[in-house]
Design a protein around this motif. Structure first.
Motif, PDB file in Angstrom:
ATOM      1  N   PHE A  60     -43.358  -1.857 -66.783  1.00  0.00           N
ATOM      2  CA  PHE A  60     -43.687  -1.471 -65.418  1.00  0.00           C
ATOM      3  C   PHE A  60     -44.817  -0.465 -65.424  1.00  0.00           C
ATOM      4  O   PHE A  60     -44.900   0.395 -66.305  1.00  0.00           O
ATOM      5  CB  PHE A  60     -42.463  -0.872 -64.712  1.00  0.00           C
ATOM      6  CG  PHE A  60     -41.355  -1.852 -64.544  1.00  0.00           C
ATOM      7  CD1 PHE A  60     -41.302  -2.669 -63.421  1.00  0.00           C
ATOM      8  CD2 PHE A  60     -40.371  -1.977 -65.505  1.00  0.00           C
ATOM      9  CE1 PHE A  60     -40.282  -3.588 -63.270  1.00  0.00           C
ATOM     10  CE2 PHE A  60     -39.346  -2.901 -65.356  1.00  0.00           C
ATOM     11  CZ  PHE A  60     -39.306  -3.706 -64.240  1.00  0.00           C
ATOM     12  N   LEU A  61     -45.687  -0.570 -64.433  1.00  0.00           N
ATOM     13  CA  LEU A  61     -46.808   0.338 -64.266  1.00  0.00           C
ATOM     14  C   LEU A  61     -46.824   0.738 -62.801  1.00  0.00           C
ATOM     15  O   LEU A  61     -46.905  -0.114 -61.917  1.00  0.00           O
ATOM     16  CB  LEU A  61     -48.102  -0.370 -64.649  1.00  0.00           C
ATOM     17  CG  LEU A  61     -49.404   0.392 -64.574  1.00  0.00           C
ATOM     18  CD1 LEU A  61     -49.385   1.571 -65.550  1.00  0.00           C
ATOM     19  CD2 LEU A  61     -50.566  -0.524 -64.894  1.00  0.00           C
ATOM     20  N   ALA A  62     -46.707   2.036 -62.523  1.00  0.00           N
ATOM     21  CA  ALA A  62     -46.642   2.507 -61.143  1.00  0.00           C
ATOM     22  C   ALA A  62     -47.759   3.498 -60.883  1.00  0.00           C
ATOM     23  O   ALA A  62     -48.081   4.337 -61.729  1.00  0.00           O
ATOM     24  CB  ALA A  62     -45.295   3.159 -60.875  1.00  0.00           C
ATOM     25  N   PHE A  63     -48.361   3.393 -59.698  1.00  0.00           N
ATOM     26  CA  PHE A  63     -49.376   4.325 -59.254  1.00  0.00           C
ATOM     27  C   PHE A  63     -48.855   4.997 -57.989  1.00  0.00           C
ATOM     28  O   PHE A  63     -48.416   4.323 -57.058  1.00  0.00           O
ATOM     29  CB  PHE A  63     -50.689   3.596 -58.931  1.00  0.00           C
ATOM     30  CG  PHE A  63     -51.343   2.983 -60.131  1.00  0.00           C
ATOM     31  CD1 PHE A  63     -52.223   3.718 -60.901  1.00  0.00           C
ATOM     32  CD2 PHE A  63     -51.084   1.673 -60.476  1.00  0.00           C
ATOM     33  CE1 PHE A  63     -52.836   3.149 -61.998  1.00  0.00           C
ATOM     34  CE2 PHE A  63     -51.699   1.093 -61.578  1.00  0.00           C
ATOM     35  CZ  PHE A  63     -52.576   1.835 -62.342  1.00  0.00           C
ATOM     36  N   GLN A  64     -48.907   6.322 -57.968  1.00  0.00           N
ATOM     37  CA  GLN A  64     -48.424   7.076 -56.820  1.00  0.00           C
ATOM     38  C   GLN A  64     -49.549   7.978 -56.336  1.00  0.00           C
ATOM     39  O   GLN A  64     -50.215   8.645 -57.128  1.00  0.00           O
ATOM     40  CB  GLN A  64     -47.212   7.925 -57.194  1.00  0.00           C
ATOM     41  CG  GLN A  64     -46.636   8.691 -56.056  1.00  0.00           C
ATOM     42  CD  GLN A  64     -45.368   9.421 -56.447  1.00  0.00           C
ATOM     43  OE1 GLN A  64     -44.864   9.288 -57.552  1.00  0.00           O
ATOM     44  NE2 GLN A  64     -44.851  10.190 -55.547  1.00  0.00           N
ATOM     45  N   LYS A  65     -49.742   7.997 -55.027  1.00  0.00           N
ATOM     46  CA  LYS A  65     -50.749   8.854 -54.423  1.00  0.00           C
ATOM     47  C   LYS A  65     -50.043   9.996 -53.727  1.00  0.00           C
ATOM     48  O   LYS A  65     -49.155   9.786 -52.904  1.00  0.00           O
ATOM     49  CB  LYS A  65     -51.573   8.051 -53.405  1.00  0.00           C
ATOM     50  CG  LYS A  65     -52.628   8.868 -52.719  1.00  0.00           C
ATOM     51  CD  LYS A  65     -53.396   7.998 -51.742  1.00  0.00           C
ATOM     52  CE  LYS A  65     -54.425   8.802 -51.003  1.00  0.00           C
ATOM     53  NZ  LYS A  65     -55.143   7.986 -50.005  1.00  0.00           N
ATOM     54  N   GLU A  66     -50.432  11.220 -54.071  1.00  0.00           N
ATOM     55  CA  GLU A  66     -49.866  12.384 -53.428  1.00  0.00           C
ATOM     56  C   GLU A  66     -50.764  12.791 -52.282  1.00  0.00           C
ATOM     57  O   GLU A  66     -51.916  13.148 -52.488  1.00  0.00           O
ATOM     58  CB  GLU A  66     -49.711  13.527 -54.432  1.00  0.00           C
ATOM     59  CG  GLU A  66     -48.679  13.237 -55.496  1.00  0.00           C
ATOM     60  CD  GLU A  66     -48.456  14.418 -56.417  1.00  0.00           C
ATOM     61  OE1 GLU A  66     -48.793  15.554 -56.035  1.00  0.00           O
ATOM     62  OE2 GLU A  66     -47.966  14.184 -57.518  1.00  0.00           O
TER      63      GLU A  66
END
Length: 68
Positions: A60-66
């Protein structure tokens, strides 16, 4: 740059579209020892305003924007 296990890793990414299928292709280039991320075939599984997730087999590869 991407944060992996508390370390900032600098790499590049690019998007392309397969004109025959309409499939969007994400190319990710990261330095060793993370270069194996680049060779996997990722499928977008979750797409939200501040979070996207890709899956390749059991990886799994996750990108999160704060947002502030």
């Amino acid at each position: 740059s991407v944060l992996i296990e508390g370390n900032t890793i600098t790499g590049t990414w690019d998007l392309s579209t397969d004109q025959s299928t309409g499939e969007v292709i994400l190319f990710i280039n990261l330095p060793a020892p993370y270069e194996n991320v680049s060779s996997l075939d990722w499928t977008l599984t979750t797409c939200q305003e501040e979070f996207i997730e890709f899956e390749s087999n059991n990886e799994f590869l996750a990108f999160q924007k704060e947002c502030e």
